[in-house]
Design a protein around this motif. Sequence first.
Motif, PDB file in Angstrom:
ATOM      1  N   SER A 153      33.665  34.240 -20.475  1.00 20.16           N
ATOM      2  CA  SER A 153      33.663  34.043 -19.023  1.00 20.16           C
ATOM      3  C   SER A 153      34.451  32.800 -18.615  1.00 20.16           C
ATOM      4  O   SER A 153      34.930  32.725 -17.482  1.00 20.16           O
ATOM      5  CB  SER A 153      32.228  33.981 -18.501  1.00 20.16           C
ATOM      6  OG  SER A 153      31.627  32.788 -18.929  1.00 20.16           O
ATOM      7  N   ILE A 154      34.560  31.809 -19.496  1.00 18.21           N
ATOM      8  CA  ILE A 154      35.367  30.642 -19.097  1.00 18.21           C
ATOM      9  C   ILE A 154      36.766  30.673 -19.725  1.00 18.21           C
ATOM     10  O   ILE A 154      37.545  29.748 -19.542  1.00 18.21           O
ATOM     11  CB  ILE A 154      34.675  29.287 -19.393  1.00 18.21           C
ATOM     12  CG1 ILE A 154      34.447  29.095 -20.893  1.00 18.21           C
ATOM     13  CG2 ILE A 154      33.395  29.137 -18.623  1.00 18.21           C
ATOM     14  CD1 ILE A 154      34.068  27.653 -21.212  1.00 18.21           C
ATOM     15  N   ARG A 156      40.550  32.454 -20.161  1.00 18.17           N
ATOM     16  CA  ARG A 156      41.493  33.206 -19.335  1.00 18.17           C
ATOM     17  C   ARG A 156      41.592  34.641 -19.850  1.00 18.17           C
ATOM     18  O   ARG A 156      41.762  35.582 -19.094  1.00 18.17           O
ATOM     19  CB  ARG A 156      42.859  32.506 -19.425  1.00 18.17           C
ATOM     20  CG  ARG A 156      43.803  32.865 -18.324  1.00 18.17           C
ATOM     21  CD  ARG A 156      45.166  32.227 -18.555  1.00 18.17           C
ATOM     22  NE  ARG A 156      45.221  30.800 -18.230  1.00 18.17           N
ATOM     23  CZ  ARG A 156      46.344  30.097 -18.260  1.00 18.17           C
ATOM     24  NH1 ARG A 156      47.486  30.674 -18.591  1.00 18.17           N
ATOM     25  NH2 ARG A 156      46.334  28.815 -17.965  1.00 18.17           N
ATOM     26  N   TYR A 174      40.168  33.285 -28.092  1.00 18.12           N
ATOM     27  CA  TYR A 174      39.961  32.954 -26.680  1.00 18.12           C
ATOM     28  C   TYR A 174      41.143  32.151 -26.165  1.00 18.12           C
ATOM     29  O   TYR A 174      41.512  31.132 -26.767  1.00 18.12           O
ATOM     30  CB  TYR A 174      38.670  32.150 -26.514  1.00 18.12           C
ATOM     31  CG  TYR A 174      37.442  32.926 -26.930  1.00 18.12           C
ATOM     32  CD1 TYR A 174      36.661  33.603 -26.003  1.00 18.12           C
ATOM     33  CD2 TYR A 174      37.091  33.018 -28.283  1.00 18.12           C
ATOM     34  CE1 TYR A 174      35.549  34.342 -26.402  1.00 18.12           C
ATOM     35  CE2 TYR A 174      35.992  33.750 -28.688  1.00 18.12           C
ATOM     36  CZ  TYR A 174      35.221  34.414 -27.744  1.00 18.12           C
ATOM     37  OH  TYR A 174      34.136  35.145 -28.147  1.00 18.12           O
ATOM     38  N   VAL A 176      42.235  29.723 -23.491  1.00 17.18           N
ATOM     39  CA  VAL A 176      41.478  28.819 -22.619  1.00 17.18           C
ATOM     40  C   VAL A 176      42.432  27.849 -21.920  1.00 17.18           C
ATOM     41  O   VAL A 176      43.329  27.296 -22.569  1.00 17.18           O
ATOM     42  CB  VAL A 176      40.438  28.030 -23.459  1.00 17.18           C
ATOM     43  CG1 VAL A 176      39.671  27.037 -22.603  1.00 17.18           C
ATOM     44  CG2 VAL A 176      39.482  28.992 -24.159  1.00 17.18           C
ATOM     45  N   ASP A 177      42.214  27.643 -20.627  1.00 19.20           N
ATOM     46  CA  ASP A 177      43.000  26.631 -19.913  1.00 19.20           C
ATOM     47  C   ASP A 177      42.818  25.286 -20.615  1.00 19.20           C
ATOM     48  O   ASP A 177      41.682  24.939 -20.978  1.00 19.20           O
ATOM     49  CB  ASP A 177      42.493  26.490 -18.471  1.00 19.20           C
ATOM     50  CG  ASP A 177      43.105  27.540 -17.561  1.00 19.20           C
ATOM     51  OD1 ASP A 177      43.647  28.528 -18.081  1.00 19.20           O
ATOM     52  OD2 ASP A 177      43.027  27.359 -16.340  1.00 19.20           O
ATOM     53  N   ASP A 180      40.013  23.229 -19.568  1.00 22.02           N
ATOM     54  CA  ASP A 180      38.654  23.731 -19.834  1.00 22.02           C
ATOM     55  C   ASP A 180      38.283  23.663 -21.316  1.00 22.02           C
ATOM     56  O   ASP A 180      37.212  24.127 -21.710  1.00 22.02           O
ATOM     57  CB  ASP A 180      38.536  25.195 -19.374  1.00 22.02           C
ATOM     58  CG  ASP A 180      38.666  25.338 -17.868  1.00 22.02           C
ATOM     59  OD1 ASP A 180      38.352  24.349 -17.159  1.00 22.02           O
ATOM     60  OD2 ASP A 180      39.088  26.411 -17.405  1.00 22.02           O
ATOM     61  N   GLU A 183      34.993  21.870 -22.208  1.00 26.44           N
ATOM     62  CA  GLU A 183      33.846  22.658 -21.744  1.00 26.44           C
ATOM     63  C   GLU A 183      33.619  23.859 -22.664  1.00 26.44           C
ATOM     64  O   GLU A 183      32.479  24.230 -22.968  1.00 26.44           O
ATOM     65  CB  GLU A 183      34.111  23.141 -20.306  1.00 26.44           C
ATOM     66  CG  GLU A 183      32.937  23.864 -19.689  1.00 26.44           C
ATOM     67  CD  GLU A 183      33.285  24.519 -18.352  1.00 26.44           C
ATOM     68  OE1 GLU A 183      32.473  25.311 -17.870  1.00 26.44           O
ATOM     69  OE2 GLU A 183      34.382  24.260 -17.813  1.00 26.44           O
ATOM     70  N   PHE A 184      34.707  24.455 -23.117  1.00 28.11           N
ATOM     71  CA  PHE A 184      34.603  25.616 -24.003  1.00 28.11           C
ATOM     72  C   PHE A 184      33.900  25.226 -25.306  1.00 28.11           C
ATOM     73  O   PHE A 184      32.980  25.905 -25.764  1.00 28.11           O
ATOM     74  CB  PHE A 184      35.998  26.178 -24.293  1.00 28.11           C
ATOM     75  CG  PHE A 184      35.987  27.384 -25.186  1.00 28.11           C
ATOM     76  CD1 PHE A 184      35.771  28.651 -24.665  1.00 28.11           C
ATOM     77  CD2 PHE A 184      36.187  27.254 -26.550  1.00 28.11           C
ATOM     78  CE1 PHE A 184      35.739  29.768 -25.487  1.00 28.11           C
ATOM     79  CE2 PHE A 184      36.161  28.363 -27.383  1.00 28.11           C
ATOM     80  CZ  PHE A 184      35.946  29.627 -26.845  1.00 28.11           C
ATOM     81  N   LEU A 187      30.274  24.700 -24.838  1.00 20.72           N
ATOM     82  CA  LEU A 187      29.573  25.979 -24.692  1.00 20.72           C
ATOM     83  C   LEU A 187      29.390  26.661 -26.046  1.00 20.72           C
ATOM     84  O   LEU A 187      28.362  27.289 -26.302  1.00 20.72           O
ATOM     85  CB  LEU A 187      30.349  26.895 -23.719  1.00 20.72           C
ATOM     86  CG  LEU A 187      29.644  28.184 -23.303  1.00 20.72           C
ATOM     87  CD1 LEU A 187      28.280  27.906 -22.682  1.00 20.72           C
ATOM     88  CD2 LEU A 187      30.510  28.961 -22.312  1.00 20.72           C
TER      89      LEU A 187
END
Lengths: 217, 66
Positions: A153-154, A156, A174, A176-177, A180, A183-184, A187
């Motif tokens: 969900s987080i 791209r 994954y 990922v920006d 982010d 944060e990834f 998580l």
Amino acid sequence: MSLLVYGITDRLHPGCSNHGLGETRLRAISEDGLFAIVAERDGMAIEPTVEALCEYEQAIERLMAGEVLLPARFASVLANEDSVRSMLRGRAAELRGALDRIRGAVEFGITAGWRTEMSTVATVDSGRAYLLAQLARHRRASEIAELLEPLASIARSSRHRVLPRPGLPVTGAYLVDERDAEEFIELVAHVDEELTDADLVCTGPWPPFSFAEEVSG
Amino acid sequence: MTRTAYASSQVELRHARRVTLLDLLDRLLAGGVVVRGHITLAAADVDLVEIDLALLVAAAQKVMEP
């Protein structure tokens, strides 16, 4: 003289004057606003050894410093400059789309491994028990994949495989920006704490190798 | 080469490093944009990624030795 293609970009940057495998000099070939970063192959054998693969990845990393680069699959060789220009011209729309898809993002890999040896179903002695054990393993691997959904969900973009090997319930990639990324990883740690029978390893950030090509379906 | 962003506390460092290296090799061999004219390194009718990964596992373990 054949050329080893390292990647494709739409912005030339200082990294393209760097070096590639075996200290070969990198250069850019441009066509229609796109640039292929290449090096003369010069008869060099391109063997997929661990050392060569790591060296290739490091060259890609240098090229990516602060800029977007669509990494080419290892050992992508084209016959000459005309072939490179033709490829850039013929696939311009597709390559631009791919560059937009990965711009500002990095890739993380997730590997979930069983904490206890749930993969050793061979120890059961009847066919029925074996099948039941297989079923339980598949079911639990699917549940673990569901527990990993917050990671998607987080991201791209993401893709995962359930039970790619008996010892691995789930593996995933994954996109990922960059902003982010922290944060990834936090998580991942949170999800890992909730798993009672599997453990997570998160690798990266990598160049977005798994997202360089559009995957249908 | 250390690119383990996170590893469960249950996972040994050595194992995490091995996973990381294999993850990288997998990406390099199976990922990236496929350029037309790509050279096939595999023997006929043998899956490139499978055969290379199998060979590389042993090599990777050797590289990871302290």
